[in-house]
Write a protein that holds these residues in place. Structure first.
Motif, mmCIF file in Angstrom:
data_model
loop_
_atom_site.group_PDB
_atom_site.id
_atom_site.type_symbol
_atom_site.label_atom_id
_atom_site.label_comp_id
_atom_site.label_asym_id
_atom_site.label_seq_id
_atom_site.Cartn_x
_atom_site.Cartn_y
_atom_site.Cartn_z
ATOM 1 N N VAL A 24 0.823 -1.420 -0.177
ATOM 2 C CA VAL A 24 -0.080 -0.019 -0.128
ATOM 3 C C VAL A 24 0.745 1.262 0.082
ATOM 4 C CG1 VAL A 24 -1.602 1.375 1.333
ATOM 5 C CG2 VAL A 24 -1.861 -1.091 1.269
ATOM 6 N N ALA A 25 2.140 1.401 1.133
ATOM 7 C CA ALA A 25 2.665 2.375 0.970
ATOM 8 C C ALA A 25 3.977 2.064 1.611
ATOM 9 C CB ALA A 25 2.017 3.676 2.046
ATOM 10 N N ILE A 26 5.068 2.774 0.874
ATOM 11 C CA ILE A 26 6.486 3.082 1.555
ATOM 12 C C ILE A 26 6.645 4.267 1.939
ATOM 13 C CG2 ILE A 26 8.872 2.657 1.092
ATOM 14 C CD1 ILE A 26 7.894 0.710 -1.288
ATOM 15 N N HIS A 27 6.975 4.536 3.420
ATOM 16 C CA HIS A 27 7.331 5.897 3.711
ATOM 17 C C HIS A 27 8.864 5.990 4.283
ATOM 18 C CE1 HIS A 27 3.000 6.625 4.112
ATOM 19 N NE2 HIS A 27 2.950 5.647 4.499
ATOM 20 N N ALA A 28 9.534 6.863 3.485
ATOM 21 C CA ALA A 28 11.018 6.952 4.011
ATOM 22 C C ALA A 28 11.088 7.824 5.182
ATOM 23 C CB ALA A 28 11.833 7.634 2.696
ATOM 24 N N GLN A 29 11.942 7.385 5.887
ATOM 25 C CA GLN A 29 12.383 8.192 7.262
ATOM 26 C C GLN A 29 11.042 8.791 7.876
ATOM 27 O OE1 GLN A 29 15.442 10.891 6.243
ATOM 28 N NE2 GLN A 29 17.050 9.339 6.179
ATOM 29 N N PRO A 30 10.321 7.605 8.274
ATOM 30 C CA PRO A 30 8.902 8.271 8.649
ATOM 31 C C PRO A 30 8.516 9.234 9.734
ATOM 32 C CG PRO A 30 9.346 5.770 9.030
ATOM 33 C CD PRO A 30 10.482 6.564 8.405
ATOM 34 N N PHE A 31 9.542 8.611 10.828
ATOM 35 C CA PHE A 31 9.238 9.491 11.980
ATOM 36 C C PHE A 31 10.706 9.448 12.975
ATOM 37 C CE2 PHE A 31 8.022 5.177 12.606
ATOM 38 C CZ PHE A 31 8.649 4.606 13.570
ATOM 39 N N THR A 32 10.651 10.319 13.831
ATOM 40 C CA THR A 32 11.840 10.017 14.700
ATOM 41 C C THR A 32 11.324 9.621 16.030
ATOM 42 O OG1 THR A 32 13.213 11.660 13.601
ATOM 43 C CG2 THR A 32 13.891 11.491 15.831
ATOM 44 N N LEU A 33 11.856 8.854 16.556
ATOM 45 C CA LEU A 33 11.431 8.454 17.782
ATOM 46 C C LEU A 33 12.387 8.694 19.063
ATOM 47 C CD1 LEU A 33 9.561 6.207 19.340
ATOM 48 C CD2 LEU A 33 11.141 4.578 18.935
ATOM 49 N N ARG A 34 12.164 9.107 20.055
ATOM 50 C CA ARG A 34 13.148 9.416 21.200
ATOM 51 C C ARG A 34 12.658 8.408 22.363
ATOM 52 N NH1 ARG A 34 15.062 14.719 20.936
ATOM 53 N NH2 ARG A 34 13.523 16.119 19.492
ATOM 54 N N TYR A 35 13.762 7.679 22.592
ATOM 55 C CA TYR A 35 13.612 6.635 23.712
ATOM 56 C C TYR A 35 14.802 6.497 24.658
ATOM 57 C CZ TYR A 35 16.988 3.670 21.023
ATOM 58 O OH TYR A 35 18.192 3.319 20.390
ATOM 59 N N ALA A 36 14.468 6.030 25.856
ATOM 60 C CA ALA A 36 15.629 5.571 26.884
ATOM 61 C C ALA A 36 15.910 4.303 27.243
ATOM 62 C CB ALA A 36 15.171 6.596 28.180
ATOM 63 N N ASP A 37 17.060 3.799 27.185
ATOM 64 C CA ASP A 37 17.406 2.626 27.579
ATOM 65 C C ASP A 37 18.432 2.839 28.819
ATOM 66 O OD1 ASP A 37 19.853 2.983 26.208
ATOM 67 O OD2 ASP A 37 19.233 1.731 24.611
ATOM 68 N N ASP A 38 19.290 1.801 28.954
ATOM 69 C CA ASP A 38 20.163 1.622 30.175
ATOM 70 C C ASP A 38 21.415 2.288 29.697
ATOM 71 O OD1 ASP A 38 20.991 -0.469 28.192
ATOM 72 O OD2 ASP A 38 21.363 -1.668 29.690
ATOM 73 N N GLN A 39 21.747 2.681 28.210
ATOM 74 C CA GLN A 39 22.773 3.399 27.978
ATOM 75 C C GLN A 39 22.483 4.864 27.553
ATOM 76 O OE1 GLN A 39 24.945 1.445 25.070
ATOM 77 N NE2 GLN A 39 24.953 -0.341 26.401
ATOM 78 N N ARG A 43 17.500 -0.220 18.639
ATOM 79 C CA ARG A 43 16.632 0.809 18.306
ATOM 80 C C ARG A 43 15.288 0.219 17.879
ATOM 81 N NH1 ARG A 43 21.668 2.132 15.011
ATOM 82 N NH2 ARG A 43 22.715 3.667 16.124
ATOM 83 N N LEU A 44 15.429 -1.130 17.344
ATOM 84 C CA LEU A 44 14.224 -1.823 16.810
ATOM 85 C C LEU A 44 13.617 -2.305 18.131
ATOM 86 C CD1 LEU A 44 15.554 -3.582 13.608
ATOM 87 C CD2 LEU A 44 14.229 -1.359 13.769
ATOM 88 N N ALA A 45 14.143 -2.880 19.215
ATOM 89 C CA ALA A 45 13.459 -3.091 20.145
ATOM 90 C C ALA A 45 12.473 -1.862 20.947
ATOM 91 C CB ALA A 45 14.420 -3.494 21.284
ATOM 92 N N ALA A 46 13.064 -0.551 20.763
ATOM 93 C CA ALA A 46 12.351 0.505 21.114
ATOM 94 C C ALA A 46 11.148 0.722 20.445
ATOM 95 C CB ALA A 46 13.158 1.902 21.082
ATOM 96 N N VAL A 47 11.390 0.440 19.089
ATOM 97 C CA VAL A 47 10.069 0.673 18.203
ATOM 98 C C VAL A 47 8.878 -0.281 18.462
ATOM 99 C CG1 VAL A 47 9.386 0.391 15.889
ATOM 100 C CG2 VAL A 47 11.375 1.558 16.262
ATOM 101 N N ARG A 48 9.361 -1.504 18.598
ATOM 102 C CA ARG A 48 8.449 -2.602 18.976
ATOM 103 C C ARG A 48 7.556 -2.152 20.212
ATOM 104 N NH1 ARG A 48 12.756 -5.776 17.129
ATOM 105 N NH2 ARG A 48 13.464 -6.139 19.117
#
Length: 113
Positions: A22-37, A86-91
């Motif tokens: 249906v769609a391909i979105h390039a660089q669709p969003f910027t996610l801010r997330y925190a982890d132990d690093q 990074r991908l774990a934060a997205v999920r």
């Protein structure tokens, strides 16, 4: 669609070969997330949307809405944990399926979840 590399152009062709795109979105969003690093920002390469997903693409890790990161194998091998975080934060934060594609996966049709 603008791309940043030949590998991303190959990825778009790869997405397009699968029915239901249906769609391909390039660089669709910027996610801010925190982890132990620390606190991080991440902008994925693509958000790919299908109206139906075939068994072939489900086996690759895709779902109807999938965030896709494109990396050369050499870059992925340098710091696979960073990509995984990074991908774990997205999920965790957005609930999208995630897939990493390298030139190896684009050639063989096998993706890393």
């Amino acid at each position: 669609m603008p791309v940043e590399s030949d590998l991303e152009a190959h990825a778009i062709a790869f997405f397009s070969r699968h029915a239901g795109l249906v769609a391909i979105h390039a660089q669709p969003f910027t996610l801010r997330y925190a982890d132990d690093q620390g606190v991080h920002r991440y902008t994925p390469d693509f958000l790919v949307v299908y109206d139906r997903v075939t068994r072939a693409i489900v086996r690759l890790g895709f779902r109807r809405w999938t965030v896709v990161e494109i990396k050369s194998k050499s870059m992925l091998d340098r710091d696979p944990d960073a990509v995984s975080r990074r991908l774990a934060a997205v999920r965790r934060l957005l609930g999208f399926a995630t897939v990493v594609l390298t030139e190896c996966q684009l050639r063989t049709g096998r993706a890393r979840p």
